[in-house]
Design a protein around this motif. Structure first.
Motif, PDB file in Angstrom:
ATOM      1  N   LYS A 307       0.835  -1.208   0.000  1.00  0.00           N
ATOM      2  CA  LYS A 307       0.000   0.000   0.000  1.00  0.00           C
ATOM      3  C   LYS A 307       0.869   1.257   0.000  1.00  0.00           C
ATOM      4  O   LYS A 307       0.613   2.213  -0.741  1.00  0.00           O
ATOM      5  CB  LYS A 307      -0.920  -0.009   1.218  1.00  0.00           C
ATOM      6  CG  LYS A 307      -1.899   1.149   1.258  1.00  0.00           C
ATOM      7  CD  LYS A 307      -2.800   1.043   2.468  1.00  0.00           C
ATOM      8  CE  LYS A 307      -3.801   2.194   2.482  1.00  0.00           C
ATOM      9  NZ  LYS A 307      -3.168   3.504   2.479  1.00  0.00           N
ATOM     10  N   GLU A 308       1.924   1.265   0.828  1.00  0.00           N
ATOM     11  CA  GLU A 308       2.812   2.426   0.876  1.00  0.00           C
ATOM     12  C   GLU A 308       3.552   2.612  -0.449  1.00  0.00           C
ATOM     13  O   GLU A 308       3.760   3.748  -0.895  1.00  0.00           O
ATOM     14  CB  GLU A 308       3.802   2.255   2.025  1.00  0.00           C
ATOM     15  CG  GLU A 308       3.163   2.336   3.408  1.00  0.00           C
ATOM     16  CD  GLU A 308       4.158   2.067   4.520  1.00  0.00           C
ATOM     17  OE1 GLU A 308       5.333   1.771   4.180  1.00  0.00           O
ATOM     18  OE2 GLU A 308       3.776   2.149   5.694  1.00  0.00           O
ATOM     19  N   ALA A 309       3.942   1.497  -1.088  1.00  0.00           N
ATOM     20  CA  ALA A 309       4.639   1.607  -2.384  1.00  0.00           C
ATOM     21  C   ALA A 309       3.721   2.201  -3.447  1.00  0.00           C
ATOM     22  O   ALA A 309       4.147   3.040  -4.260  1.00  0.00           O
ATOM     23  CB  ALA A 309       5.139   0.230  -2.820  1.00  0.00           C
ATOM     24  N   GLY A 310       2.431   1.785  -3.440  1.00  0.00           N
ATOM     25  CA  GLY A 310       1.484   2.362  -4.397  1.00  0.00           C
ATOM     26  C   GLY A 310       1.260   3.842  -4.156  1.00  0.00           C
ATOM     27  O   GLY A 310       1.242   4.649  -5.099  1.00  0.00           O
ATOM     28  N   ASP A 311       1.095   4.223  -2.878  1.00  0.00           N
ATOM     29  CA  ASP A 311       0.918   5.647  -2.559  1.00  0.00           C
ATOM     30  C   ASP A 311       2.156   6.456  -2.942  1.00  0.00           C
ATOM     31  O   ASP A 311       2.046   7.583  -3.442  1.00  0.00           O
ATOM     32  CB  ASP A 311       0.635   5.800  -1.059  1.00  0.00           C
ATOM     33  CG  ASP A 311      -0.709   5.196  -0.668  1.00  0.00           C
ATOM     34  OD1 ASP A 311      -1.561   5.038  -1.557  1.00  0.00           O
ATOM     35  OD2 ASP A 311      -0.895   4.869   0.520  1.00  0.00           O
ATOM     36  N   GLN A 312       3.344   5.885  -2.696  1.00  0.00           N
ATOM     37  CA  GLN A 312       4.573   6.592  -3.022  1.00  0.00           C
ATOM     38  C   GLN A 312       4.721   6.796  -4.527  1.00  0.00           C
ATOM     39  O   GLN A 312       5.164   7.852  -4.990  1.00  0.00           O
ATOM     40  CB  GLN A 312       5.777   5.807  -2.480  1.00  0.00           C
ATOM     41  CG  GLN A 312       7.111   6.528  -2.619  1.00  0.00           C
ATOM     42  CD  GLN A 312       7.169   7.803  -1.805  1.00  0.00           C
ATOM     43  OE1 GLN A 312       6.653   7.851  -0.693  1.00  0.00           O
ATOM     44  NE2 GLN A 312       7.779   8.847  -2.360  1.00  0.00           N
ATOM     45  N   ALA A 313       4.340   5.772  -5.298  1.00  0.00           N
ATOM     46  CA  ALA A 313       4.416   5.896  -6.760  1.00  0.00           C
ATOM     47  C   ALA A 313       3.508   7.016  -7.258  1.00  0.00           C
ATOM     48  O   ALA A 313       3.899   7.841  -8.091  1.00  0.00           O
ATOM     49  CB  ALA A 313       4.036   4.569  -7.420  1.00  0.00           C
ATOM     50  N   ALA A 314       2.260   7.058  -6.744  1.00  0.00           N
ATOM     51  CA  ALA A 314       1.333   8.114  -7.158  1.00  0.00           C
ATOM     52  C   ALA A 314       1.846   9.488  -6.737  1.00  0.00           C
ATOM     53  O   ALA A 314       1.722  10.472  -7.472  1.00  0.00           O
ATOM     54  CB  ALA A 314      -0.047   7.862  -6.552  1.00  0.00           C
ATOM     55  N   PHE A 315       2.466   9.553  -5.533  1.00  0.00           N
ATOM     56  CA  PHE A 315       3.003  10.838  -5.057  1.00  0.00           C
ATOM     57  C   PHE A 315       4.186  11.291  -5.897  1.00  0.00           C
ATOM     58  O   PHE A 315       4.291  12.469  -6.264  1.00  0.00           O
ATOM     59  CB  PHE A 315       3.408  10.691  -3.583  1.00  0.00           C
ATOM     60  CG  PHE A 315       4.032  11.937  -3.019  1.00  0.00           C
ATOM     61  CD1 PHE A 315       3.249  13.021  -2.651  1.00  0.00           C
ATOM     62  CD2 PHE A 315       5.411  12.028  -2.872  1.00  0.00           C
ATOM     63  CE1 PHE A 315       3.835  14.170  -2.134  1.00  0.00           C
ATOM     64  CE2 PHE A 315       6.002  13.170  -2.351  1.00  0.00           C
ATOM     65  CZ  PHE A 315       5.202  14.251  -1.990  1.00  0.00           C
ATOM     66  N   ASP A 316       5.090  10.366  -6.225  1.00  0.00           N
ATOM     67  CA  ASP A 316       6.270  10.726  -7.012  1.00  0.00           C
ATOM     68  C   ASP A 316       5.894  11.224  -8.396  1.00  0.00           C
ATOM     69  O   ASP A 316       6.552  12.117  -8.950  1.00  0.00           O
ATOM     70  CB  ASP A 316       7.208   9.519  -7.131  1.00  0.00           C
ATOM     71  CG  ASP A 316       7.842   9.163  -5.795  1.00  0.00           C
ATOM     72  OD1 ASP A 316       7.848  10.025  -4.891  1.00  0.00           O
ATOM     73  OD2 ASP A 316       8.319   8.016  -5.647  1.00  0.00           O
ATOM     74  N   LEU A 317       4.845  10.662  -8.967  1.00  0.00           N
ATOM     75  CA  LEU A 317       4.429  11.049 -10.322  1.00  0.00           C
ATOM     76  C   LEU A 317       3.479  12.239 -10.318  1.00  0.00           C
ATOM     77  O   LEU A 317       3.206  12.811 -11.386  1.00  0.00           O
ATOM     78  CB  LEU A 317       3.755   9.869 -11.016  1.00  0.00           C
ATOM     79  CG  LEU A 317       4.642   8.665 -11.324  1.00  0.00           C
ATOM     80  CD1 LEU A 317       3.806   7.495 -11.811  1.00  0.00           C
ATOM     81  CD2 LEU A 317       5.682   9.024 -12.382  1.00  0.00           C
ATOM     82  N   GLY A 318       2.954  12.604  -9.150  1.00  0.00           N
ATOM     83  CA  GLY A 318       1.989  13.701  -9.105  1.00  0.00           C
ATOM     84  C   GLY A 318       0.643  13.322  -9.676  1.00  0.00           C
ATOM     85  O   GLY A 318      -0.084  14.172 -10.195  1.00  0.00           O
ATOM     86  N   VAL A 319       0.295  12.021  -9.598  1.00  0.00           N
ATOM     87  CA  VAL A 319      -0.987  11.521 -10.121  1.00  0.00           C
ATOM     88  C   VAL A 319      -1.892  11.248  -8.928  1.00  0.00           C
ATOM     89  O   VAL A 319      -1.547  10.456  -8.050  1.00  0.00           O
ATOM     90  CB  VAL A 319      -0.790  10.240 -10.943  1.00  0.00           C
ATOM     91  CG1 VAL A 319      -2.115   9.741 -11.455  1.00  0.00           C
ATOM     92  CG2 VAL A 319       0.167  10.509 -12.100  1.00  0.00           C
ATOM     93  N   HIS A 320      -3.049  11.870  -8.896  1.00  0.00           N
ATOM     94  CA  HIS A 320      -3.950  11.748  -7.756  1.00  0.00           C
ATOM     95  C   HIS A 320      -5.306  11.223  -8.203  1.00  0.00           C
ATOM     96  O   HIS A 320      -5.616  11.182  -9.394  1.00  0.00           O
ATOM     97  CB  HIS A 320      -4.124  13.106  -7.062  1.00  0.00           C
ATOM     98  CG  HIS A 320      -2.826  13.735  -6.665  1.00  0.00           C
ATOM     99  ND1 HIS A 320      -2.029  13.243  -5.659  1.00  0.00           N
ATOM    100  CD2 HIS A 320      -2.169  14.821  -7.171  1.00  0.00           C
ATOM    101  CE1 HIS A 320      -0.949  13.998  -5.537  1.00  0.00           C
ATOM    102  NE2 HIS A 320      -0.998  14.957  -6.466  1.00  0.00           N
ATOM    103  N   GLY A 321      -6.104  10.798  -7.224  1.00  0.00           N
ATOM    104  CA  GLY A 321      -7.453  10.317  -7.519  1.00  0.00           C
ATOM    105  C   GLY A 321      -7.508   8.871  -7.966  1.00  0.00           C
ATOM    106  O   GLY A 321      -8.527   8.436  -8.501  1.00  0.00           O
ATOM    107  N   ILE A 322      -6.438   8.103  -7.774  1.00  0.00           N
ATOM    108  CA  ILE A 322      -6.444   6.686  -8.153  1.00  0.00           C
ATOM    109  C   ILE A 322      -7.102   5.892  -7.024  1.00  0.00           C
ATOM    110  O   ILE A 322      -6.870   6.146  -5.844  1.00  0.00           O
ATOM    111  CB  ILE A 322      -5.012   6.180  -8.414  1.00  0.00           C
ATOM    112  CG1 ILE A 322      -4.376   6.975  -9.560  1.00  0.00           C
ATOM    113  CG2 ILE A 322      -5.015   4.702  -8.745  1.00  0.00           C
ATOM    114  CD1 ILE A 322      -2.940   6.584  -9.844  1.00  0.00           C
ATOM    115  N   HIS A 323      -7.916   4.927  -7.397  1.00  0.00           N
ATOM    116  CA  HIS A 323      -8.638   4.109  -6.411  1.00  0.00           C
ATOM    117  C   HIS A 323      -7.644   3.368  -5.509  1.00  0.00           C
ATOM    118  O   HIS A 323      -6.610   2.884  -5.977  1.00  0.00           O
ATOM    119  CB  HIS A 323      -9.542   3.100  -7.129  1.00  0.00           C
ATOM    120  CG  HIS A 323     -10.586   2.500  -6.251  1.00  0.00           C
ATOM    121  ND1 HIS A 323     -10.331   1.453  -5.403  1.00  0.00           N
ATOM    122  CD2 HIS A 323     -11.891   2.823  -6.078  1.00  0.00           C
ATOM    123  CE1 HIS A 323     -11.426   1.141  -4.756  1.00  0.00           C
ATOM    124  NE2 HIS A 323     -12.403   1.957  -5.146  1.00  0.00           N
TER     125      HIS A 323
END
Length: 527
Positions: A307-323
């Protein structure tokens, strides 16, 4: 006697009362009749007066109605008269126009008759000319036949043979012209389209520096000593059986010094088993009850890490709103490899490359990064669900509400669906770029060598090829041709034929550059 007298008196009194009552009723009725007659006479007089008044009012209303009807009739009559006058004027104008047209038609008829007479004379002249031309054509045909017979006699060839020679010559010239035109067009296209695309790809590669992979298909756990192997196995193998049953991973304990090998197709389970075994070794207490407890705790830690790896990936890319479920699957890719390339790192790399190229092309950068991050989403569960990982990933994205453009880009990145958007083509290019760069993936040595041999074999199978060399890890083939057998124009066709044969007979990632080299050398010795 007295009783009878009383009766008689009563009877006499009753008779007198009856007579008096009759008299009173008669008087009352007479007065009522007189009053009724007076009232009736009065009502009759009133009715007469009202009748006279109503008759007068009716007469006045009738006169008004007649007057209004007369005025309406006169008004309608005037309007109709005006309409009739207007119609008469229009009819007069139409008659005048018709008279003018009739005169024009008469003039045209006269002119047409004059022209017909002139055409008749011209037709006579043309027919005489046609006869003269026909005679001349007959003479020309006869001269052509005569000249052809003379040419056949002089050259020693028939007309069919001469035509075939001419066609062959023209065919060779056409091929040379076509080769020259193709070469010129290719050079022009290379200077425009290829230059821009290479600039974009080179810029994307320069701006993103990916790590080289060093993944393995199995996990190895280091032991402090070989004595620990016996404790891991346990009495009659109960510890190793409990660990294998709890994790679903095979433990291979062989002669390898101070090491235990974990083997399993599921990378998440393998990571859980590795973490659990490391904890058991550090703790020293190894028994079935403790094994189950440690494995359960390790599974929770791995779930949290994913879960933390998925959140970190979205944060690093600046992509938000992913389920959140999609983010969890992205984190699961951290323990998944493809050709020894970590899929989590590969997804991040593709997302960065998509964003860089989208920025250069003026597209939506965040949407491109989102598509690149999710393109291999199906690989997180492809060992549990049958089908292509692209189709599985598209279904998951659709389930959790991703946009149709993202779903199409996921579906089309391996041609499971024909790309119909720029975003889908962008994801394809970034995926190929990430997987095909040197060091990104490992291949079996036998497969790699066989691919190089096949490349050189295909290149040398064509006439005029002297030698061929597969270079750049099989991504380029240099073909040396004989300058005597292959011309410059023929080299263009040879490169296309070699490339087409490679596409037909071989399977390879990315693309292979076919470089045909023709040299002309003049050698002389000074003595």
């Amino acid at each position: 006697m007295r009783f009878e007298l009383v009766i008689i008196l009563v009877l006499v009194a009753c008779g007198i009362g009856y007579v008096i009552g009759n008299l009173l009723r008669k008087r009352l009725s007479d007065s009522l009749v007189a009053n009724a007659e007076g009232l009736a006479a009065k009502m009759i007089e009133d009715a007469k007066r009202q009748t006279e008044v109503m008759a007068m009012e009716a007469a006045v209303q009738a006169k008004d109605a007649v007057y209004q009807a007369k005025e309406e009739f006169e008004r309608e009559t005037m309007e109709k008269r005006r309409d009739l006058q207007a119609m008469e004027k229009r009819l007069q104008q139409k008659e005048e126009n018709l008279d003018k047209k009739a005169s024009l038609f008469d003039q045209r008829d006269a002119e047409f008759l004059k022209r017909e007479s002139g055409l008749a004379s011209r037709e006579q002249g043309i027919s005489s000319r046609e006869q003269a031309i026909g005679q001349k054509e007959e003479k020309v045909d006869a001269l052509i036949v005569e000249q052809r017979e003379r040419l056949e006699h002089i050259s020693g060839m028939t007309s069919a043979e001469a035509k075939k020679v001419l066609m062959d010559t023209m065919e060779d010239e056409a091929k040379l012209d076509a080769a020259k035109r193709i070469k010129a067009m290719e050079e022009e296209a290379r200077e425009t389209a290829d230059k821009k695309s290479k600039e974009i790809l080179a810029l994307a590669m320069q701006r993103y520096a990916g790590e080289y992979v060093a993944e393995r298909s199995v996990s190895v756990v280091a032991l402090p000593s070989d004595e620990m192997k016996g404790r891991i196995i346990g009495r009659e193998g109960r510890n190793i059986r409990a660990l294998e049953a709890a994790t679903g991973i095979d433990l291979i304990i062989d002669d390898t010094p101070e090491a235990v090998i974990l083997s399993g197709f599921n990378p998440v389970r393998r990571e859980v088993a590795k973490l659990s075994l490391q904890k058991l070794i550090a703790d020293g207490r190894i028994h079935p009850g403790r094994i189950e407890e440690v494995v359960a705790k390790s599974q929770e830690e791995i779930e949290q890490a994913m879960k933390e790896a998925g959140d970190q990936a979205a944060f690093d890319l600046g992509v938000h709103g992913i389920h959140p479920e999609i983010l969890k699957l992205i984190g699961r890719l951290k323990y998944r490899t493809s050709y020894s390339q970590n899929v989590y790192q590969h997804s991040l790399e593709v997302a960065f490359l998509c964003g860089i190229m989208a920025a250069e092309l003026g597209l939506n950068v965040k949407q491109a990064k989102r598509a690149g991050l999710l393109h291999d989403l199906g690989k997180a569960v492809d060992h549990e669900i049958e089908g292509s990982h692209a189709v599985i990933g598209a279904d998951i994205a659709k389930k959790y509400g991703e946009s149709p453009k993202i779903i199409h880009a996921i579906m089309a990145h391996h041609e499971d669906e024909k790309p119909s958007t720029v975003l889908a083509v962008l994801v394809q290019a970034a995926d190929a770029l990430s997987g095909a760069r040197p060091g990104a993936r490992r291949e079996m040595m036998e497969t790699y060598v066989k691919r190089l041999d096949d490349l050189e074999r295909i290149a040398t199978s064509f006439d005029g090829v002297q030698t061929s060399f597969a270079i750049q890890a099989g991504r380029e083939i240099r073909v040396m041709v004989s300058s005597e057998l292959v011309s410059d124009d023929r080299a263009v066709f040879l490169a296309k034929d070699i490339a087409k044969k490679i596409e037909t007979e071989m399977t390879y990632p990315g693309q292979i550059k076919v470089n045909v080299i023709r040299e002309t050398r003049a050698t002389e010795y000074a003595r």
